[in-house]
Design an enzyme around this catalytic site. Structure first.
Site, mmCIF file in Angstrom:
data_model
loop_
_atom_site.group_PDB
_atom_site.id
_atom_site.type_symbol
_atom_site.label_atom_id
_atom_site.label_comp_id
_atom_site.label_asym_id
_atom_site.label_seq_id
_atom_site.Cartn_x
_atom_site.Cartn_y
_atom_site.Cartn_z
ATOM 1 N N ASP A 1 -5.887 -6.333 10.903
ATOM 2 C CA ASP A 1 -6.825 -5.606 10.055
ATOM 3 C C ASP A 1 -7.369 -6.452 8.909
ATOM 4 O OD1 ASP A 1 -4.380 -5.723 8.719
ATOM 5 O OD2 ASP A 1 -3.981 -3.585 8.909
ATOM 6 N N GLU B 1 -4.401 5.052 9.966
ATOM 7 C CA GLU B 1 -3.873 6.087 9.084
ATOM 8 C C GLU B 1 -3.651 7.386 9.876
ATOM 9 O OE1 GLU B 1 -2.782 5.107 6.333
ATOM 10 O OE2 GLU B 1 -4.316 4.699 4.825
ATOM 11 N N HIS C 1 1.660 4.648 9.128
ATOM 12 C CA HIS C 1 0.537 3.906 9.721
ATOM 13 C C HIS C 1 1.001 2.578 10.311
ATOM 14 C CE1 HIS C 1 -0.555 1.892 5.610
ATOM 15 N NE2 HIS C 1 -0.083 0.938 6.379
ATOM 16 N N ASN D 1 3.557 6.144 5.246
ATOM 17 C CA ASN D 1 3.011 7.352 5.884
ATOM 18 C C ASN D 1 2.954 7.220 7.409
ATOM 19 O OD1 ASN D 1 0.908 5.594 6.291
ATOM 20 N ND2 ASN D 1 -0.641 6.793 5.217
HETATM 21 C C1 GLP Z 1 -0.312 -2.539 5.062
HETATM 22 C C2 GLP Z 1 -0.799 -3.175 6.388
HETATM 23 C C3 GLP Z 1 0.149 -2.849 7.518
HETATM 24 C C4 GLP Z 1 1.569 -2.964 7.010
HETATM 25 C C5 GLP Z 1 1.846 -1.852 6.052
HETATM 26 C C6 GLP Z 1 3.175 -1.965 5.357
HETATM 27 O O1 GLP Z 1 -1.227 -1.769 4.394
HETATM 28 N N1 GLP Z 1 -2.135 -2.847 6.784
HETATM 29 O O2 GLP Z 1 -0.099 -3.713 8.617
HETATM 30 O O3 GLP Z 1 2.492 -2.853 8.068
HETATM 31 O O4 GLP Z 1 0.776 -1.638 5.168
HETATM 32 O O5 GLP Z 1 3.162 -2.906 4.343
HETATM 33 P P1 GLP Z 1 4.448 -3.419 3.576
HETATM 34 O O6 GLP Z 1 5.098 -4.385 4.501
HETATM 35 O O7 GLP Z 1 3.896 -4.049 2.333
HETATM 36 O O8 GLP Z 1 5.284 -2.240 3.292
#
Ligand code: GLP
Length: 260
Positions: A67, A143, A138, A136
């Site tokens: 992404d 989302e 995702h 959440n």
């Molecule tokens: C981000 C990314 C995801 C990631 C998630 C968790 O926003 N788009 O690919 O897995 O949120 O992030 P973190 O590892 O900082 O908890």
């Protein structure tokens, strides 16, 4: 789903990195799906150290990141282009003509998303997809309400996700409202998937992902449909699993002993 629970986040992270290293060692020209977020830099440090130690080369690997924020240029310090350069690509030998990340500043983001998905399909799909998980539920930036049939497209980020990612943005700057994300269907077409989650804040989402009913409300539940997904957890992230003892019995301390 293969569920591996480790005592510490370091052990979990190391196991996730090892799966990538083993894949690349066995298939130097494989296609990797890569992720961002705070969980990933320790994984990328393992890959970098393995490369610097001469154990693995990435020169023939193709990568597709999950992404990118809509509106950010690749050189923006909070862009995922910048994140990947800093955390992995600059210190290793990835061929940058073969590392792909959606262009968040494309003039037509919808067209960019379609182009990106077509490029993944043209590469023959992802061999090994690395995932984190949002609080959440995702995956990527899929989302809640993301269709299990979705392909790469624009998603509106939830307030919770924007708040969680606020820490990466400087004072006064807010995370973008939209992102281009690889879709759930595209993720499910990966041959193998490894999802890494560490820390207590992930425990509710992890429990729903593994033991909840399939639902677009928790997009990560889609992984229950995938035949070759490994979920790698530390004790904190596993703490709300009802069948935790069973998973531990199948793979004590995250070990995969052969069935005799
Ligand atoms: C981000 C990314 C995801 C990631 C998630 C968790 O926003 N788009 O690919 O897995 O949120 O992030 P973190 O590892 O900082 O908890």
């Amino acid at each position: 789903m293969k569920i591996l629970i480790f005592d510490t986040s370091e052990m979990a992270t190391s196991r996730a990195a090892q799966q990538i290293i083993d894949r690349v060692a066995a298939h130097p020209d494989c296609v990797l799906g890569l992720a961002t977020g705070g969980t990933m830099p320790p994984v990328y440090r393992h890959l970098t150290n393995a490369h610097l130690a001469g154990s693995v080369d990435f020169a023939s690997v193709t990568t597709f990141n999950l992404d990118e924020y809509v509106g950010l240029t690749p050189d923006h310090p909070c862009s995922y282009h910048h994140f990947m350069a800093q955390e992995l690509f600059d210190a290793t030998d990835f061929d940058r003509s073969q590392t792909h990340i959606p262009m968040g500043n494309a003039p037509d983001p919808e067209a960019e998303a379609k182009r990106y998905d077509a490029k993944i399909q043209a590469a023959g799909a992802i061999d090994l997809q690395l995932l984190g998980i949002g609080t959440n539920g995702h995956i990527g930036f899929n989302e809640p309400t993301s269709s299990f049939g979705s392909r790469t497209r624009i998603k509106t980020l939830t307030k919770a996700t924007r708040s969680a990612n606020q820490r990466y943005f400087s004072d006064g700057e807010e995370p973008p409202r939209y992102a281009i994300t690889v879709g759930i269907q595209t993720i499910l077409e990966s041959r193998d998937i490894v999802l890494l989650a560490t820390g207590e804040s992930k425990a509710p989402a992890v429990a729903t992902m593994i033991e909840g009913a399939l639902s677009a409300s928790c997009p990560a539940t889609a992984l229950q449909l995938h035949p070759a997904t490994t979920i790698i957890l530390d004790q904190d992230a596993a703490s709300q699993l009802k069948l935790r003892e069973y998973y531990f019995q199948v793979h004590p301390n995250g070990q995969e002993t052969p069935i005799v």
